[in-house]
Scaffold this motif. Structure first.
Motif, PDB file in Angstrom:
ATOM      1  N   GLN A 125       0.828  -1.201   0.000  1.00 60.50           N
ATOM      2  CA  GLN A 125       0.000   0.000   0.000  1.00 60.50           C
ATOM      3  C   GLN A 125       0.863   1.252   0.000  1.00 60.50           C
ATOM      4  O   GLN A 125       0.509   2.254  -0.636  1.00 60.50           O
ATOM      5  CB  GLN A 125      -0.932   0.001   1.214  1.00 60.50           C
ATOM      6  CG  GLN A 125      -2.031   1.056   1.134  1.00 60.50           C
ATOM      7  CD  GLN A 125      -2.920   0.857  -0.083  1.00 60.50           C
ATOM      8  OE1 GLN A 125      -3.434  -0.241  -0.316  1.00 60.50           O
ATOM      9  NE2 GLN A 125      -3.094   1.902  -0.880  1.00 60.50           N
ATOM     10  N   THR A 172      -2.077  -0.937 -11.276  1.00 63.15           N
ATOM     11  CA  THR A 172      -2.903   0.200 -11.648  1.00 63.15           C
ATOM     12  C   THR A 172      -2.484   0.637 -13.046  1.00 63.15           C
ATOM     13  O   THR A 172      -1.396   0.312 -13.523  1.00 63.15           O
ATOM     14  CB  THR A 172      -2.740   1.385 -10.676  1.00 63.15           C
ATOM     15  OG1 THR A 172      -1.377   1.864 -10.743  1.00 63.15           O
ATOM     16  CG2 THR A 172      -3.043   0.980  -9.250  1.00 63.15           C
ATOM     17  N   GLY A 173      -3.359   1.387 -13.698  1.00 63.85           N
ATOM     18  CA  GLY A 173      -3.047   1.868 -15.045  1.00 63.85           C
ATOM     19  C   GLY A 173      -4.293   1.896 -15.908  1.00 63.85           C
ATOM     20  O   GLY A 173      -5.352   1.385 -15.529  1.00 63.85           O
ATOM     21  N   GLN A 174      -4.158   2.496 -17.086  1.00 63.47           N
ATOM     22  CA  GLN A 174      -5.250   2.598 -18.039  1.00 63.47           C
ATOM     23  C   GLN A 174      -4.932   1.767 -19.268  1.00 63.47           C
ATOM     24  O   GLN A 174      -3.763   1.567 -19.617  1.00 63.47           O
ATOM     25  CB  GLN A 174      -5.456   4.063 -18.457  1.00 63.47           C
ATOM     26  CG  GLN A 174      -5.765   5.005 -17.302  1.00 63.47           C
ATOM     27  CD  GLN A 174      -7.110   4.726 -16.659  1.00 63.47           C
ATOM     28  OE1 GLN A 174      -8.055   4.325 -17.334  1.00 63.47           O
ATOM     29  NE2 GLN A 174      -7.207   4.943 -15.357  1.00 63.47           N
ATOM     30  N   TYR A 186       8.194  -1.629  -6.854  1.00 59.38           N
ATOM     31  CA  TYR A 186       7.397  -0.991  -7.907  1.00 59.38           C
ATOM     32  C   TYR A 186       8.080  -1.247  -9.252  1.00 59.38           C
ATOM     33  O   TYR A 186       9.296  -1.117  -9.373  1.00 59.38           O
ATOM     34  CB  TYR A 186       7.281   0.513  -7.658  1.00 59.38           C
ATOM     35  CG  TYR A 186       6.802   1.279  -8.885  1.00 59.38           C
ATOM     36  CD1 TYR A 186       5.505   1.124  -9.361  1.00 59.38           C
ATOM     37  CD2 TYR A 186       7.665   2.130  -9.567  1.00 59.38           C
ATOM     38  CE1 TYR A 186       5.073   1.812 -10.488  1.00 59.38           C
ATOM     39  CE2 TYR A 186       7.247   2.822 -10.690  1.00 59.38           C
ATOM     40  CZ  TYR A 186       5.951   2.659 -11.147  1.00 59.38           C
ATOM     41  OH  TYR A 186       5.529   3.329 -12.272  1.00 59.38           O
ATOM     42  N   HIS A 207       1.407   0.005 -13.982  1.00 56.54           N
ATOM     43  CA  HIS A 207       2.161   0.292 -12.768  1.00 56.54           C
ATOM     44  C   HIS A 207       1.932  -0.871 -11.808  1.00 56.54           C
ATOM     45  O   HIS A 207       0.831  -1.074 -11.307  1.00 56.54           O
ATOM     46  CB  HIS A 207       1.701   1.613 -12.154  1.00 56.54           C
ATOM     47  CG  HIS A 207       1.876   2.777 -13.075  1.00 56.54           C
ATOM     48  ND1 HIS A 207       3.081   3.405 -13.273  1.00 56.54           N
ATOM     49  CD2 HIS A 207       0.984   3.407 -13.889  1.00 56.54           C
ATOM     50  CE1 HIS A 207       2.949   4.385 -14.139  1.00 56.54           C
ATOM     51  NE2 HIS A 207       1.687   4.407 -14.533  1.00 56.54           N
ATOM     52  N   LEU A 251       1.812   1.724  -3.603  1.00 59.42           N
ATOM     53  CA  LEU A 251       0.632   2.047  -4.413  1.00 59.42           C
ATOM     54  C   LEU A 251       0.215   3.503  -4.224  1.00 59.42           C
ATOM     55  O   LEU A 251      -0.219   4.163  -5.168  1.00 59.42           O
ATOM     56  CB  LEU A 251      -0.529   1.119  -4.050  1.00 59.42           C
ATOM     57  CG  LEU A 251      -0.445  -0.313  -4.575  1.00 59.42           C
ATOM     58  CD1 LEU A 251      -1.513  -1.182  -3.913  1.00 59.42           C
ATOM     59  CD2 LEU A 251      -0.592  -0.352  -6.088  1.00 59.42           C
ATOM     60  N   GLU A 262      -0.116  -6.291  -7.369  1.00 55.01           N
ATOM     61  CA  GLU A 262      -1.234  -5.363  -7.529  1.00 55.01           C
ATOM     62  C   GLU A 262      -0.886  -4.375  -8.632  1.00 55.01           C
ATOM     63  O   GLU A 262       0.276  -3.980  -8.786  1.00 55.01           O
ATOM     64  CB  GLU A 262      -1.526  -4.657  -6.210  1.00 55.01           C
ATOM     65  CG  GLU A 262      -1.937  -5.640  -5.115  1.00 55.01           C
ATOM     66  CD  GLU A 262      -2.352  -4.970  -3.826  1.00 55.01           C
ATOM     67  OE1 GLU A 262      -3.565  -4.817  -3.594  1.00 55.01           O
ATOM     68  OE2 GLU A 262      -1.453  -4.599  -3.046  1.00 55.01           O
TER      69      GLU A 262
END
Length: 322
Positions: free
Chosen positions: A93, A193-195, A137, A201, A96, A191
């Motif tokens: 976390q 994230t991203g589009q 990361y 990421h 993130l 985990e």
């Protein structure tokens, strides 16, 4: 935010495994022996095995080899950032929450996690100083679709790292665990994230049992083991961790260049359940069959009465049909 400074000072004093009197500790921290006793109770709740002997003071059951941020940076100089947070909610976390500020390869490590988590939202038991709680990361420019199977790649890296220190019996369990003699040794949580159409990421979390005391694992509901049992004598903790971080960085660079296809044979060599009868749990459903490794998409190949079929979802039961 809770201030843990006095407790961390106590831990550093007690880390040598010698007795320290309550009076001496109180003088060091500028507080009463009663206040020291209350802090000791909290440290025991963190999983530290501290005992007291009348007339001698407090002592850890065994010395602690604490993480050292400066030493880790020297031992893993190619990583852009290594942060050691002694007490944290979750290393995953933490990263993130800072994805936009990080360079690919940045690492967060902790001695103790207040809210460590595993796959499917499960709690990850995280006693202070006895295991490894680490997150990295990684920016994957090829996008989210290219991240399929990443937990398998990390599993291969961890198992090969264990082998390098004598853990020849350490195996991988699809899709994200390490096992030794059918007992859980480590877990991986990726985990993302991203589009769509943009870089992915990724935060790669790893929880590895190094020397977890039995009393700290009362909440663990499955068979577990430590790296010490798998490998025997281990190097100093900071050297061990730095070797892992360097290996993981190189593995992720290989993954970017080769994709999952470059890891299928390495995975199947290390597969704990290869050619063994298993149960695959998919929600409320259960599929029984013989595990036949993974394919180039990272799917579990399961041989049933109707043939060999790939499965991308689900979880292998810890109980085989044998």
């Amino acid at each position: 935010m809770v201030e843990h400074g006095p407790r961390l000072t106590l831990i550093r004093q007690l880390a040598d495994g010698q007795f320290h009197s309550g009076q001496a500790l109180g003088e060091l921290l500028g507080m009463s022996r009663a206040a020291i006793a209350k802090h000791i109770q909290v440290l025991q709740q963190w999983g530290l095995d501290i005992y007291r002997v009348q007339g001698k003071g407090y002592c850890l059951s065994q010395p602690l080899d604490l993480l050292d941020e400066s030493q880790l940076k020297q031992l893993a100089p190619s990583l852009p950032a290594i942060l050691v947070k002694p007490v944290i909610d979750s290393t995953n976390q933490y990263l993130l929450d800072r994805v936009g500020e990080l360079s690919s390869g940045a690492v967060c490590l902790a001695e103790y996690q207040v809210a460590g988590r595993g796959r499917r939202g499960r709690q990850w038991i995280s006693p202070f100083g006895s295991n490894l709680y680490c997150s990295m990361y990684w920016r994957l420019d090829a996008g989210m679709a290219a991240a399929m199977g990443l937990s398998l790649v990390v599993g291969v890296a961890l198992a090969e790292w264990c082998e390098a220190f004598g853990g020849d019996g350490v195996k991988v369990k699809w899709p994200n665990d390490l096992y030794y003699q059918d007992q859980k040794l480590a877990g991986i949580l990726v985990e993302m994230t991203g589009q769509a159409g943009e870089a992915a990421h990724l935060v790669i979390g790893m929880g590895i049992n190094l020397a977890m005391p039995a009393q700290a694992a009362e909440g663990v509901t499955q068979p577990w083991t430590n790296l010490q049992q798998a490998c025997g004598v281990l190097p100093a903790r900071n050297e061990l961790v730095a070797d892992l971080l360097n290996r993981l960085q190189q593995t992720l660079l290989q993954y970017e260049a080769q994709g999952l296809a470059g890891f299928v044979e390495r995975w199947n060599r290390l597969d704990n359940f290869l050619n063994r009868p298993v149960k695959l749990l998919i929600g409320p459903n259960e599929v029984r069959g013989i595990a036949r490794g993974i394919n180039h998409q990272g799917a579990l190949m399961l041989e049933t009465e109707t043939g060999i079929h790939p499965y991308l979802g689900g979880e292998i039961s810890l109980r085989s049909d044998a």
